[in-house]
Design a protein around this motif. Structure first.
Motif, PDB file in Angstrom:
ATOM      1  N   SER A  43      50.910   9.829  -7.570  1.00 47.11           N
ATOM      2  CA  SER A  43      52.020  10.490  -6.870  1.00 47.11           C
ATOM      3  C   SER A  43      53.319   9.704  -6.924  1.00 47.11           C
ATOM      4  O   SER A  43      54.357  10.231  -6.507  1.00 47.11           O
TER       5      SER A  43
ATOM      6  N   LEU B  35      51.818  18.327  -9.643  1.00 48.99           N
ATOM      7  CA  LEU B  35      52.247  18.609  -8.259  1.00 48.99           C
ATOM      8  C   LEU B  35      51.324  19.674  -7.670  1.00 48.99           C
ATOM      9  O   LEU B  35      51.706  20.839  -7.494  1.00 48.99           O
TER      10      LEU B  35
ATOM     11  N   ARG C 216      51.243  25.366 -11.433  1.00 49.64           N
ATOM     12  CA  ARG C 216      51.851  24.204 -10.771  1.00 49.64           C
ATOM     13  C   ARG C 216      52.584  23.372 -11.808  1.00 49.64           C
ATOM     14  O   ARG C 216      52.268  23.417 -12.985  1.00 49.64           O
TER      15      ARG C 216
ATOM     16  N   LEU D  53      60.302  13.280  -5.240  1.00 49.63           N
ATOM     17  CA  LEU D  53      59.021  13.448  -4.533  1.00 49.63           C
ATOM     18  C   LEU D  53      59.075  12.840  -3.139  1.00 49.63           C
ATOM     19  O   LEU D  53      58.366  13.282  -2.229  1.00 49.63           O
TER      20      LEU D  53
ATOM     21  N   VAL E  45      60.403  15.881  -1.183  1.00 50.36           N
ATOM     22  CA  VAL E  45      59.631  17.145  -1.149  1.00 50.36           C
ATOM     23  C   VAL E  45      58.149  16.953  -0.832  1.00 50.36           C
ATOM     24  O   VAL E  45      57.447  17.909  -0.516  1.00 50.36           O
ATOM     25  N   SER E  46      57.657  15.736  -0.926  1.00 44.39           N
ATOM     26  CA  SER E  46      56.225  15.540  -0.694  1.00 44.39           C
ATOM     27  C   SER E  46      55.920  14.372   0.253  1.00 44.39           C
ATOM     28  O   SER E  46      55.135  14.524   1.192  1.00 44.39           O
ATOM     29  N   HIS E  47      56.556  13.231   0.017  1.00 44.51           N
ATOM     30  CA  HIS E  47      56.162  12.052   0.791  1.00 44.51           C
ATOM     31  C   HIS E  47      56.667  12.147   2.238  1.00 44.51           C
ATOM     32  O   HIS E  47      55.919  11.877   3.179  1.00 44.51           O
TER      33      HIS E  47
ATOM     34  N   HIS F 146      54.675  14.502   4.510  1.00 41.33           N
ATOM     35  CA  HIS F 146      53.417  13.901   4.967  1.00 41.33           C
ATOM     36  C   HIS F 146      53.674  12.864   6.052  1.00 41.33           C
ATOM     37  O   HIS F 146      52.946  12.816   7.059  1.00 41.33           O
TER      38      HIS F 146
ATOM     39  N   LEU G   5      48.399  18.561   6.872  1.00 39.32           N
ATOM     40  CA  LEU G   5      48.955  17.459   6.079  1.00 39.32           C
ATOM     41  C   LEU G   5      48.492  16.108   6.627  1.00 39.32           C
ATOM     42  O   LEU G   5      48.179  15.188   5.868  1.00 39.32           O
TER      43      LEU G   5
ATOM     44  N   SER H  10      45.335  14.325   5.447  1.00 40.57           N
ATOM     45  CA  SER H  10      45.243  13.868   4.052  1.00 40.57           C
ATOM     46  C   SER H  10      44.687  12.453   3.973  1.00 40.57           C
ATOM     47  O   SER H  10      44.742  11.696   4.939  1.00 40.57           O
TER      48      SER H  10
ATOM     49  N   TRP I 227      47.601   7.926   0.886  1.00 42.02           N
ATOM     50  CA  TRP I 227      48.951   7.975   1.466  1.00 42.02           C
ATOM     51  C   TRP I 227      49.466   6.611   1.888  1.00 42.02           C
ATOM     52  O   TRP I 227      50.667   6.366   1.871  1.00 42.02           O
TER      53      TRP I 227
END
Ligand SMILES: NC(=O)c1ccc[n+]([C@@H]2O[C@H](COP(=O)([O-])OP(=O)(O)OC[C@H]3O[C@@H](n4cnc5c(N)ncnc54)[C@H](O)[C@@H]3O)[C@@H](O)[C@H]2O)c1
Ligand SMILES: O=C(O)C(=O)C[C@]1(C(=O)O)C=C[C@@H](O)C=C1
Length: 307
Positions: A97, A122, A141, A182, A185-187, A190, A225, A228, A233
């Motif tokens: 990631s 992703l 994706r 990222l 939009v992702s980290h 979370h 989330l 996870s 993470w």
């Protein structure tokens, strides 16, 4: 597409790859390797590959394509371990990631004549382990590659075709841009989820009863989330530190703005922001990402609002 593919790491991503490789007939032989004997035994029970070993080097030997699907903090150790077994002309890729840190860890170990192409699909869920994977995970994706300056275009095209046949769409970008994008939009989502669920859990008098009993779907979405994988993470946070701290700083500033608007009863500011953010979701849907589809990026996820 490949005589032999080696999958190092057989959790959610590795096992999803194993399943789609089998379904699409993308390899003559799929060698599976993972660190823990128990996980390997489970992969064998599930029939995910052609051979199984806890020795990553053994799996990588003679493979035309080696895919490393381990937590990003372990990617350097894995690269070091398999390097002596990699064959000339093989493609070595990962699914981590974060990208700059994975490149810094893996590249020094990659022997000349091996094509190292960092990648990141992703697609994922809050689940982990070999039971969690499914063949459709990568359907429609993005898979982002962050090629190195000397990446062989033919090897990149071969790997891109592999991912297309796994269902993904391909994009390329530089590692720093990937990590910054990222991070937001992702980290950050979370981290925010871990934080809000942690805050609720700290309210001990409430948590054992009301939080669980009355959790509305907004809070429930956060708990998904926040469920996870902790190892994954932890590693993402430690290995994309600068970009995450930059985004967290911006986030905190914007939160202070929101806090101020609420304190001073500035309804216009709140209304303007909420209108702008609603448009963001609409544009995601218009771009062809059907957020409300039951399988949006994940399988076996509860959709309480629909049930
Ligand atoms: N879960 C997601 O949503 C998602 C999405 C895209 C990319 N990724 C990335 O994919 C990678 C794998 O994530 P996952 O969700 O499949 O995790 P997972 O926890 O489901 O599986 C990880 C696997 O790696 C193995 N492993 C751990 N350390 C190892 C080591 N040193 N040597 C060999 N094997 C080792 C574990 O035994 C397990 O089989 C991570 O780098 C993650 O950042 C995850
Ligand atoms: O949908 C989820 O559960 C995910 O966490 C998937 C998700 C994401 O944030 O979109 C998580 C990490 C990855 O590196 C890529 C995808």
């Amino acid at each position: 597409m490949f005589e032999k593919i080696a999958l190092v790491g057989i959790g959610l991503i590795g096992s999803s790859l194993a399943r789609v490789i089998r379904r699409e007939g993308l390899a003559g032989h799929v060698a599976i390797s993972t660190r823990s004997a128990a996980t390997l035994a489970r992969a064998r029970e599930l029939g995910l590959g052609s051979s199984y070993t806890t020795d990553a080097k053994e799996a990588a030997r003679d493979a035309d394509l080696v895919i490393v699907s381990v937590p990003v903090g372990s990617s350097g150790a894995v690269a070091q371990e398999i390097a002596p077994a990699l064959k000339q002309g093989a493609i070595l890729t990962d699914v981590g990631s974060t990208k700059a840190s994975v490149i810094a860890q893996m590249q020094p170990h990659v022997p000349g004549g091996v094509h190292f192409i960092p990648g990141h699909p992703l697609a994922g869920t809050e689940k982990s382990g070999p039971d969690a994977g499914f063949a459709d995970l990568f359907d429609n994706r993005w898979c982002i590659f962050t090629p190195l300056p000397d990446t062989d275009p033919e090897a990149l095209e071969r790997l891109s075709e592999f991912w297309r046949r796994c269902g993904a769409n391909i994009d390329t970008m530089d590692p720093q841009h990937h990590d910054m994008t990222l991070a937001i939009v992702s980290h950050l989502p979370h981290i925010i989820a871990y934080n809000i669920v942690g805050t609720a859990d700290d309210l001990e008098s409430v948590t054992k009863t009301e939080v669980i009993k009355y959790s509305a779907s907004g809070f429930r979405d956060f708990t998904r989330l926040a469920a996870s994988d902790p190892t994954m993470w932890r590693d993402v946070c430690l290995h994309n530190k600068d970009a995450i701290l930059e985004m967290l700083a911006r986030f905190s500033e914007d939160l202070a703005f929101l806090q101020r608007a609420i304190r001073w009863g500035d309804g216009d500011k709140l209304f303007d922001l909420f209108t702008r953010t609603r448009a963001v979701r609409r544009s995601i849907i218009e771009a062809g990402q059907d957020i409300d589809a039951p399988d949006f990026g994940r399988q076996a996820v509860e959709h309480p609002a629909k049930s």
